[in-house]
Design an enzyme around this catalytic site. Sequence first.
Site, PDB file in Angstrom:
ATOM      1  N   ASN A 191       2.874   6.366  -4.771  1.00 29.02           N
ATOM      2  CA  ASN A 191       1.584   6.191  -4.101  1.00 29.02           C
ATOM      3  C   ASN A 191       0.670   7.389  -4.306  1.00 29.02           C
ATOM      4  OD1 ASN A 191       3.084   7.708  -2.364  1.00 29.02           O
ATOM      5  ND2 ASN A 191       2.149   6.857  -0.519  1.00 29.02           N
TER       6      ASN A 191
ATOM      7  N   LYS B 194     -10.101  -0.810 -12.274  1.00 27.26           N
ATOM      8  CA  LYS B 194      -9.313  -1.058 -11.059  1.00 27.26           C
ATOM      9  C   LYS B 194     -10.089  -0.624  -9.814  1.00 27.26           C
ATOM     10  CE  LYS B 194      -6.255  -1.593  -8.007  1.00 27.26           C
ATOM     11  NZ  LYS B 194      -5.664  -2.818  -7.525  1.00 27.26           N
ATOM     12  N   LEU B 195     -10.673   0.572  -9.862  1.00 27.13           N
ATOM     13  CA  LEU B 195     -11.449   1.045  -8.707  1.00 27.13           C
ATOM     14  C   LEU B 195     -12.661   0.151  -8.483  1.00 27.13           C
ATOM     15  CD1 LEU B 195     -11.515   4.953  -9.099  1.00 27.13           C
ATOM     16  CD2 LEU B 195      -9.940   3.539  -7.799  1.00 27.13           C
TER      17      LEU B 195
ATOM     18  N   ARG C  73      15.682   3.901   1.293  1.00 26.37           N
ATOM     19  CA  ARG C  73      14.839   2.811   0.810  1.00 26.37           C
ATOM     20  C   ARG C  73      15.563   1.993  -0.272  1.00 26.37           C
ATOM     21  NH1 ARG C  73       8.977   1.433   1.072  1.00 26.37           N
ATOM     22  NH2 ARG C  73       9.540   2.070   3.156  1.00 26.37           N
TER      23      ARG C  73
ATOM     24  N   LEU D 198     -14.947  -6.127  -4.382  1.00 27.10           N
ATOM     25  CA  LEU D 198     -14.367  -7.037  -3.384  1.00 27.10           C
ATOM     26  C   LEU D 198     -14.708  -6.562  -1.977  1.00 27.10           C
ATOM     27  CD1 LEU D 198     -10.866  -7.670  -5.001  1.00 27.10           C
ATOM     28  CD2 LEU D 198     -12.672  -9.368  -4.637  1.00 27.10           C
TER      29      LEU D 198
ATOM     30  N   GLU E 269      -2.608  -2.813 -11.084  1.00 32.23           N
ATOM     31  CA  GLU E 269      -2.096  -4.027 -10.446  1.00 32.23           C
ATOM     32  C   GLU E 269      -3.202  -4.666  -9.617  1.00 32.23           C
ATOM     33  OE1 GLU E 269       0.899  -5.598 -10.927  1.00 32.23           O
ATOM     34  OE2 GLU E 269      -0.452  -6.975  -9.918  1.00 32.23           O
TER      35      GLU E 269
ATOM     36  N   ALA F 172     -13.848  -2.047  -5.278  1.00 27.22           N
ATOM     37  CA  ALA F 172     -15.134  -1.716  -4.655  1.00 27.22           C
ATOM     38  C   ALA F 172     -16.000  -2.976  -4.541  1.00 27.22           C
ATOM     39  CB  ALA F 172     -15.848  -0.636  -5.472  1.00 27.22           C
TER      40      ALA F 172
ATOM     41  N   CYS G  42      -5.750  -0.121   0.182  1.00 24.08           N
ATOM     42  CA  CYS G  42      -6.454   0.014  -1.095  1.00 24.08           C
ATOM     43  C   CYS G  42      -7.956   0.186  -0.991  1.00 24.08           C
ATOM     44  CB  CYS G  42      -6.158  -1.199  -1.964  1.00 24.08           C
ATOM     45  SG  CYS G  42      -4.399  -1.452  -2.169  1.00 24.08           S
TER      46      CYS G  42
HETATM   47  C1  UGA Z   1      -6.627  -5.749  -2.446  1.00 23.13           C
HETATM   48  C2  UGA Z   1      -7.224  -6.575  -3.595  1.00 23.13           C
HETATM   49  O1  UGA Z   1      -7.581  -7.882  -3.121  1.00 23.13           O
HETATM   50  C3  UGA Z   1      -6.225  -6.732  -4.726  1.00 23.13           C
HETATM   51  O2  UGA Z   1      -6.822  -7.414  -5.804  1.00 23.13           O
HETATM   52  C4  UGA Z   1      -5.791  -5.328  -5.162  1.00 23.13           C
HETATM   53  O3  UGA Z   1      -4.827  -5.403  -6.187  1.00 23.13           O
HETATM   54  C5  UGA Z   1      -5.194  -4.604  -3.985  1.00 23.13           C
HETATM   55  O4  UGA Z   1      -6.179  -4.493  -2.959  1.00 23.13           O
HETATM   56  C6  UGA Z   1      -4.748  -3.254  -4.439  1.00 23.13           C
HETATM   57  O5  UGA Z   1      -5.598  -2.446  -4.861  1.00 23.13           O
HETATM   58  O6  UGA Z   1      -3.534  -2.995  -4.481  1.00 23.13           O
HETATM   59  P1  UGA Z   1      -4.971  -6.252  -0.389  1.00 23.13           P
HETATM   60  O7  UGA Z   1      -5.504  -4.966   0.155  1.00 23.13           O
HETATM   61  O8  UGA Z   1      -3.499  -6.434  -0.452  1.00 23.13           O
HETATM   62  O9  UGA Z   1      -5.530  -6.465  -1.897  1.00 23.13           O
HETATM   63  O10 UGA Z   1      -5.536  -7.471   0.474  1.00 23.13           O
HETATM   64  P2  UGA Z   1      -6.900  -8.327   0.477  1.00 23.13           P
HETATM   65  O11 UGA Z   1      -6.538  -9.748   0.471  1.00 23.13           O
HETATM   66  O12 UGA Z   1      -7.852  -7.868  -0.545  1.00 23.13           O
HETATM   67  O13 UGA Z   1      -7.486  -8.005   1.912  1.00 23.13           O
HETATM   68  C7  UGA Z   1      -8.021  -6.712   2.248  1.00 23.13           C
HETATM   69  C8  UGA Z   1      -8.676  -6.752   3.612  1.00 23.13           C
HETATM   70  O14 UGA Z   1      -9.907  -7.480   3.566  1.00 23.13           O
HETATM   71  C9  UGA Z   1      -7.835  -7.433   4.698  1.00 23.13           C
HETATM   72  O15 UGA Z   1      -7.922  -6.693   5.881  1.00 23.13           O
HETATM   73  C10 UGA Z   1      -8.485  -8.786   4.838  1.00 23.13           C
HETATM   74  O16 UGA Z   1      -8.270  -9.348   6.080  1.00 23.13           O
HETATM   75  C11 UGA Z   1      -9.944  -8.444   4.600  1.00 23.13           C
HETATM   76  N1  UGA Z   1     -10.768  -9.585   4.156  1.00 23.13           N
HETATM   77  C12 UGA Z   1     -10.513 -10.221   2.980  1.00 23.13           C
HETATM   78  C13 UGA Z   1     -11.838  -9.999   4.940  1.00 23.13           C
HETATM   79  O17 UGA Z   1     -12.108  -9.437   6.011  1.00 23.13           O
HETATM   80  N2  UGA Z   1     -12.608 -11.045   4.517  1.00 23.13           N
HETATM   81  C14 UGA Z   1     -12.372 -11.681   3.334  1.00 23.13           C
HETATM   82  O18 UGA Z   1     -13.126 -12.630   2.999  1.00 23.13           O
HETATM   83  C15 UGA Z   1     -11.300 -11.270   2.560  1.00 23.13           C
END
Ligand code: UGA
Length: 435
Positions: free
Chosen positions: A71, A200-201, A22, A207, A141, A205, A256
Amino acid sequence: MAIIAQRCPGVHTTIVDMNAARIAAWNSDLLPIYEPGLEEIVRQVRGRNLTFSTDIAGAIKRADMIFVCVNTPTKTYGLGAGRAADLSYVESVARAIAEHANAPKIIVEKSTIPVRTAESISAILAANTSGIHFEVLSNPEFLAEGTAVNDLQNPDRVLIGGERTPEGEAAVKALADIYACWVPRERIITTSLWSSELSKLVANAFLAQRISSINSISAVCEATGADVDEVAHVIGRDSRIGPKFLKASIGFGGSCFQKDILNLVYLCEHFGLNEVAAYWEHVVRMNDYQKRRFTAQIVKALFNTVADKKIAVLGFAFKKNTNDVRESAAIAVCRSLLAEHACLAVFDPKVAPEDIQRELAGAAEARLTVARNAYEACEGAHAVALLTEWDEFKSLDFARILASMPKPAFIFDGRNILDLPKLRALGFQAFGIGK
Ligand code: UGA
């Protein structure tokens, strides 16, 4: 680290990993992660103030500050299996630091970890060193994959948690000073260690809960004839709700959301808060339901059988602009379709064919092919299932695709990015989520 190196020329960052392959990949021309804009930055700072190395002991000795970025997958065995985070990598890093450190250090938890992990790190360090002072900070993050560079360069906030002692506050200030090289001070929030870890959690949750909420409404829309994008638009215009993260889909994926919610659920159960645990667990159950519902819709539309029918799968990554497939909704959808004896031709612009094959291993691989482009995937297919919202799928020549398909030709847009009325006018039987 690449962004810190770019924005703080006076700080030297060293990335160490025990995985030599890596590290070699990060030192090569072909970076192991696809992330828009990252390659340019790595090229700019690599060899200047960003170094990739396998010399873990040396890097620990030389560092003033150590970010723990290993991780923390969901435990697959024993107590808390399927829910709790596996902290064995965090623990082994703490032990490595204790073994090699010969001077005081600031330890920064960057990995997403369950609440009160900092305490375990401190305990391991204290028990294995004598007289060296370690200050442990939490610095979760918030970047999202696919937009990582922009998220890091213009963060909504940076969160730093530390002990409320003079030493703790000095360590928080040292880390805040690094971010202040490019982040306005008012966006740098400092809290206690436990608030930071829990925040963070909770952020993830909340979102994920928005996505499960709108996805639950997508089922109601399909039953009633309302349009989920219209509903999302209307509710999103309420400034208290806001427009983001209301896109109905086949379900959230990524490394995540599910992991962090299950972690929160485990925490709640640990404290006997069973109603709270059930509340959050339902966000994940709703997500599983959404994936099942999508597959069931395909089978039902194709006259209740997909056996030996070819289905084109466009997109396999968990979202666009990443080659990451962890927990991608595409995995669950493809597995259920293969279980129905469908033949799948999968195409994703950035995911390596071996990653697709690995994720679907053991699920009738003989019925799986990985196509070189979208047209090859769709050629002769009874149905097209769009599972990742890659921009390039919007501008495909659908008339050409239709001409190569047996009739009636079906298209299932799991991301609501296609113009369904236009597809119907062309002659497709077109379905979206909540449409
Ligand atoms: C997520 C969080 O958005 C970040 O803030 C956080 O830092 C990260 O997890 C983490 O904990 O490391 P990520 O998983 O990279 O980020 O991507 P997202 O953009 O959140 O999307 C997650 C999933 O939700 C994807 O499959 C996306 O397609 C889906 N999604 C997102 C939807 O189905 N609808 C939406 O409106 C938004």
